[in-house]
Enzyme design. Structure first.
Site, mmCIF file in Angstrom:
data_model
loop_
_atom_site.group_PDB
_atom_site.id
_atom_site.type_symbol
_atom_site.label_atom_id
_atom_site.label_comp_id
_atom_site.label_asym_id
_atom_site.label_seq_id
_atom_site.Cartn_x
_atom_site.Cartn_y
_atom_site.Cartn_z
ATOM 1 N N SER A 166 7.381 -11.173 -5.094
ATOM 2 C CA SER A 166 7.402 -10.693 -6.462
ATOM 3 C C SER A 166 7.780 -11.572 -7.799
ATOM 4 C CB SER A 166 8.086 -9.376 -6.608
ATOM 5 O OG SER A 166 7.482 -8.424 -5.517
HETATM 6 N N1 SAH Z 1 9.964 -8.104 -2.071
HETATM 7 C C1 SAH Z 1 8.950 -9.012 -1.546
HETATM 8 C C2 SAH Z 1 7.610 -8.477 -1.869
HETATM 9 C C3 SAH Z 1 6.550 -9.135 -0.946
HETATM 10 S S1 SAH Z 1 4.808 -8.358 -1.199
HETATM 11 C C4 SAH Z 1 9.415 -10.396 -2.025
HETATM 12 O O1 SAH Z 1 9.496 -10.530 -3.202
HETATM 13 O O2 SAH Z 1 9.044 -11.400 -1.513
HETATM 14 C C5 SAH Z 1 4.948 -6.854 -0.206
HETATM 15 C C6 SAH Z 1 5.371 -6.826 1.059
HETATM 16 O O3 SAH Z 1 4.994 -5.540 1.657
HETATM 17 C C7 SAH Z 1 4.380 -7.794 1.875
HETATM 18 O O4 SAH Z 1 5.292 -8.599 2.871
HETATM 19 C C8 SAH Z 1 3.729 -6.683 2.896
HETATM 20 O O5 SAH Z 1 3.430 -7.291 4.079
HETATM 21 C C9 SAH Z 1 4.965 -5.548 3.067
HETATM 22 N N2 SAH Z 1 4.167 -4.240 3.279
HETATM 23 C C10 SAH Z 1 2.991 -3.842 2.885
HETATM 24 N N3 SAH Z 1 2.952 -2.258 3.493
HETATM 25 C C11 SAH Z 1 3.917 -2.274 4.303
HETATM 26 C C12 SAH Z 1 4.427 -1.135 5.201
HETATM 27 N N4 SAH Z 1 3.744 -0.158 5.160
HETATM 28 N N5 SAH Z 1 5.710 -1.278 5.804
HETATM 29 C C13 SAH Z 1 6.372 -2.545 5.494
HETATM 30 N N6 SAH Z 1 5.985 -3.449 4.630
HETATM 31 C C14 SAH Z 1 5.078 -3.352 3.918
#
Ligand code: SAH
Length: 221
Positions: free
Chosen positions: A70
């Site tokens: 993010s």
């Molecule tokens: N906070 C993270 C954001 C990653 S993007 C960062 O800054 O690196 C969002 C993440 O949510 C992705 O890795 C995706 O695989 C995960 N995601 C999406 N749906 C999900 C679910 N149902 N349960 C767990 N993780 C999920």
């Protein structure tokens, strides 16, 4: 993200972090605890070495499995809304690169973080920087289910776009607790702050437009 060879955090990186914090202030982040944590955490270690030069720009970036780390503003904004207190039990949905996870852990929360992409979950398991945080527990699973064994949580943060407010997450929120999540479609989401009062009544506030990768159901092998 960190590869096998140790990577440094030098004065140039620290200088760039100070500038990033100034940018976040100008964009309206006021929580000094959150800003201090962003100034301390070496975000460049969470990106591949090839992209290190962009680590302190205020932008999202691609990581493994077609996901994103993010944007720093978004991390700061969600964390500020969550109002994390020392020893709060925080559930995070979407570990991704684990940058947001470390921001929460650096605020001395006890963090439970779920990721549904096995590739990302396993990659982060090899990331030695996380050894600094015994207060992080990571899970490979589906965030729509939450973590009933460890519930209730003081705070819940979702870092992927939820199509609706996941009912199990609200069930797993303590009375007096706060959840922050982007809710909407792949065209855009509203950031919601959801508060549960002592009698279990839910209040919702809409706090701006965002664009996250989708929150998907089930685990991805
Ligand atoms: N906070 C993270 C954001 C990653 S993007 C960062 O800054 O690196 C969002 C993440 O949510 C992705 O890795 C995706 O695989 C995960 N995601 C999406 N749906 C999900 C679910 N149902 N349960 C767990 N993780 C999920």
């Amino acid at each position: 993200m960190q590869q096998s060879k140790p990577r440094e955090d030098n004065y140039r990186h620290k200088g760039l972090r100070k500038q990033l914090v100034e940018t976040l202030r100008k964009k309206g982040i006021t929580d000094e605890m959150v800003l201090a944590v962003i100034e301390r955490i070496p975000r460049h270690l969470f990106l591949d070495t090839a992209f290190e030069q962009y680590a302190y720009e205020d932008r999202a970036f691609h990581i493994l499995a077609n996901q994103t780390i993010s944007q720093p503003f978004t991390v700061a904004f969600q964390t500020q809304l969550l109002n994390v207190k020392k020893f709060d039990k925080v559930l995070e949905i979407g570990t991704g690169s684990a940058y947001q996870t470390c921001v929460l852990a650096e605020l001395c929360a006890s963090v439970y973080s779920i990721e549904r992409q096995r590739e990302l979950y396993e990659f982060v398991s090899k990331f030695s920087f996380l050894q600094n945080y015994p207060n992080i527990k990571r899970f490979y699973g589906d965030g729509f289910q939450g973590l009933s064994t460890f519930a209730p949580f003081d705070k819940i943060i979702v870092t992927a776009a939820a199509p609706l407010i996941p009912p199990k997450l609200i069930e797993q929120l303590k009375p007096g607790g706060v959840a922050v999540m982007p809710v909407g479609s792949d065209m855009g989401q509203k950031m919601l702050r959801i508060t549960k009062d002592q009698s279990g009544v839910i209040f919702k506030e809409e706090l701006g437009d965002f664009m996250f990768v989708p929150m998907l159901t089930g685990k991805n092998k």
